[in-house]
Design a protein around this motif. Sequence first.
Motif, PDB file in Angstrom:
ATOM      1  N   ILE A 273       0.793  -1.230   0.000  1.00 22.65           N
ATOM      2  CA  ILE A 273       0.000   0.000   0.000  1.00 22.65           C
ATOM      3  C   ILE A 273       0.831   1.288   0.000  1.00 22.65           C
ATOM      4  O   ILE A 273       0.310   2.349  -0.310  1.00 22.65           O
ATOM      5  CB  ILE A 273      -1.010   0.066   1.172  1.00 22.65           C
ATOM      6  N   MET A 274       2.104   1.223   0.387  1.00 21.29           N
ATOM      7  CA  MET A 274       2.890   2.472   0.330  1.00 21.29           C
ATOM      8  C   MET A 274       4.392   2.255   0.403  1.00 21.29           C
ATOM      9  O   MET A 274       4.861   1.168   0.711  1.00 21.29           O
ATOM     10  CB  MET A 274       2.448   3.437   1.432  1.00 21.29           C
ATOM     11  N   GLY A 275       5.111   3.350   0.107  1.00 24.59           N
ATOM     12  CA  GLY A 275       6.559   3.377   0.263  1.00 24.59           C
ATOM     13  C   GLY A 275       6.903   4.301   1.420  1.00 24.59           C
ATOM     14  O   GLY A 275       6.150   5.214   1.734  1.00 24.59           O
ATOM     15  N   CYS A 276       8.046   4.048   2.044  1.00 26.63           N
ATOM     16  CA  CYS A 276       8.408   4.896   3.183  1.00 26.63           C
ATOM     17  C   CYS A 276       9.913   4.797   3.463  1.00 26.63           C
ATOM     18  O   CYS A 276      10.619   4.016   2.831  1.00 26.63           O
ATOM     19  CB  CYS A 276       7.638   4.475   4.427  1.00 26.63           C
ATOM     20  N   GLY A 277      10.375   5.568   4.412  1.00 27.20           N
ATOM     21  CA  GLY A 277      11.776   5.476   4.808  1.00 27.20           C
ATOM     22  C   GLY A 277      12.203   6.675   5.633  1.00 27.20           C
ATOM     23  O   GLY A 277      11.415   7.598   5.865  1.00 27.20           O
ATOM     24  N   ASP A 304      -5.988   6.163  -4.883  1.00 33.39           N
ATOM     25  CA  ASP A 304      -6.851   5.395  -5.790  1.00 33.39           C
ATOM     26  C   ASP A 304      -6.845   3.902  -5.453  1.00 33.39           C
ATOM     27  O   ASP A 304      -7.897   3.275  -5.339  1.00 33.39           O
ATOM     28  CB  ASP A 304      -6.396   5.592  -7.240  1.00 33.39           C
ATOM     29  N   ARG A 305      -5.629   3.351  -5.287  1.00 33.28           N
ATOM     30  CA  ARG A 305      -5.535   1.914  -5.011  1.00 33.28           C
ATOM     31  C   ARG A 305      -6.196   1.570  -3.685  1.00 33.28           C
ATOM     32  O   ARG A 305      -6.849   0.538  -3.552  1.00 33.28           O
ATOM     33  CB  ARG A 305      -4.061   1.486  -4.964  1.00 33.28           C
ATOM     34  N   ILE A 306      -6.035   2.461  -2.700  1.00 27.17           N
ATOM     35  CA  ILE A 306      -6.647   2.207  -1.392  1.00 27.17           C
ATOM     36  C   ILE A 306      -8.170   2.284  -1.504  1.00 27.17           C
ATOM     37  O   ILE A 306      -8.894   1.489  -0.906  1.00 27.17           O
ATOM     38  CB  ILE A 306      -6.089   3.188  -0.331  1.00 27.17           C
ATOM     39  N   ALA A 307      -8.645   3.208  -2.350  1.00 30.02           N
ATOM     40  CA  ALA A 307     -10.097   3.305  -2.584  1.00 30.02           C
ATOM     41  C   ALA A 307     -10.610   2.023  -3.243  1.00 30.02           C
ATOM     42  O   ALA A 307     -11.685   1.518  -2.897  1.00 30.02           O
ATOM     43  CB  ALA A 307     -10.422   4.517  -3.439  1.00 30.02           C
ATOM     44  N   LEU A 308      -9.821   1.464  -4.172  1.00 33.21           N
ATOM     45  CA  LEU A 308     -10.220   0.212  -4.820  1.00 33.21           C
ATOM     46  C   LEU A 308     -10.352  -0.902  -3.790  1.00 33.21           C
ATOM     47  O   LEU A 308     -11.300  -1.677  -3.808  1.00 33.21           O
ATOM     48  CB  LEU A 308      -9.201  -0.219  -5.881  1.00 33.21           C
ATOM     49  N   LEU A 309      -9.368  -0.934  -2.885  1.00 29.35           N
ATOM     50  CA  LEU A 309      -9.376  -1.967  -1.849  1.00 29.35           C
ATOM     51  C   LEU A 309     -10.578  -1.810  -0.923  1.00 29.35           C
ATOM     52  O   LEU A 309     -11.344  -2.756  -0.697  1.00 29.35           O
ATOM     53  CB  LEU A 309      -8.130  -1.833  -0.970  1.00 29.35           C
ATOM     54  N   LEU A 310     -10.730  -0.605  -0.389  1.00 23.78           N
ATOM     55  CA  LEU A 310     -11.759  -0.381   0.631  1.00 23.78           C
ATOM     56  C   LEU A 310     -13.170  -0.572   0.085  1.00 23.78           C
ATOM     57  O   LEU A 310     -14.054  -1.020   0.792  1.00 23.78           O
ATOM     58  CB  LEU A 310     -11.628   1.028   1.220  1.00 23.78           C
ATOM     59  N   HIS A 311     -13.362  -0.214  -1.171  1.00 17.63           N
ATOM     60  CA  HIS A 311     -14.724  -0.267  -1.720  1.00 17.63           C
ATOM     61  C   HIS A 311     -14.905  -1.377  -2.751  1.00 17.63           C
ATOM     62  O   HIS A 311     -15.913  -1.423  -3.446  1.00 17.63           O
ATOM     63  CB  HIS A 311     -15.099   1.095  -2.316  1.00 17.63           C
ATOM     64  N   GLN A 312     -13.903  -2.267  -2.829  1.00 11.46           N
ATOM     65  CA  GLN A 312     -13.960  -3.380  -3.767  1.00 11.46           C
ATOM     66  C   GLN A 312     -14.362  -2.936  -5.169  1.00 11.46           C
ATOM     67  O   GLN A 312     -15.315  -3.421  -5.761  1.00 11.46           O
ATOM     68  CB  GLN A 312     -14.919  -4.437  -3.243  1.00 11.46           C
ATOM     69  N   ILE A 313     -13.616  -1.970  -5.663  1.00  9.83           N
ATOM     70  CA  ILE A 313     -13.837  -1.471  -7.019  1.00  9.83           C
ATOM     71  C   ILE A 313     -12.878  -2.227  -7.938  1.00  9.83           C
ATOM     72  O   ILE A 313     -11.684  -2.279  -7.679  1.00  9.83           O
ATOM     73  CB  ILE A 313     -13.546   0.053  -7.078  1.00  9.83           C
TER      74      ILE A 313
END
Length: 334
Positions: A273-277, A304-313
């Motif tokens: 879900i993300m990059g960090c450091g 967008d990707r998180i919205a796809l996940l959360l709302h099963q789009i």
Amino acid sequence: KEHLKEVEAFISDDKEAIEAFRIKYLGKKGLLNDFFAAFKDVPNGQKKEFGQTINALKQTATEKVSALKGALEKKSEKKGVYGDLTRPGAPIELGARHPISIVKNQIIDIFSRIGFNVSEGPEIEDDWHNFTALNLPEHHPARDMQDTFFVQTDPDILLRTHTSSVQVRYMENNKPPIRTISPGRVYRNEAISARSHCFFHQVEGLYIDKDVSFADLKQTLQFFTTELFGKSKIRLRPSYFPFTEPSAEVDVYWGLETETDYRMTKGTGWLEIMGCGMVDPNVLENCGIDANEYSGFAFGMGIDRIALLLHQIPDIRLLSENDVRFLEQFKSTF
Ligand code: PHE
């Protein structure tokens, strides 16, 4: 003259009474016609006054009738529209928030609870803020990771490929401690498919203070994913970004263990879900922050990707097609 007084005084809101009045004065066999017929028999000395009087009478009566009829019509019109006060009103169609906005607001809300403010910057950026300040000098191979749209032929002006550019601007203009998230639209020259688009939305976060450690980063991310996805497990995988060292990729477990949580249904295992450091000291120095005194972490995720996940789009393209049948489904969501 008596009649003139009578006409001036006449008032009625009764349709038939007004009509009777009209016939009495202005009808074919009405008084005015009688008066006009009688005109020729009036002695010469009185003709002028008589004439003026009947003309005034005719005008006054005509105006009176049309004024009273007009008032009557207005009244009945009003009755038609407002008459039945118990009649249900015509419903106003409410729109829905876009799923991108819904998820973005959720993310902002979560980080604001732990002291992050919101910062924004331009979508058309210069090379310095999008690349060079972030430890990606010219010809750095990592620039190819982000297929960039340039504005016209000027290689210095581009559509930002991430909102890390906003973090650079924020560091240039603010002194630590810094806790800010930067939501916004970003652009990359990628093939459009169900999973990726040439523009999408990010929220990037930045925390700079004395003694900020990797443990702080991990704890912040755990807090965030738990708030957004419900009880959740995360995993950090080593990765590479020019602007952070060390860097990691964050996966959240989208699994059956959390199926009881209404926000997670279909189990599909680990999802990135993300990059960090930890912010590279070079980046701090580029932005005027003393890297010997301060350290910090940064992270970035795609809304967008998180919205796809959360709302099963099933398809990212649905987010930008403006199909009301799709958008309507978010009416009940805040
Ligand atoms: N800017 C990175 C990207 O757009 C995300 C990122 C932000 C990674 C901050 C690490 C730290 O992919």
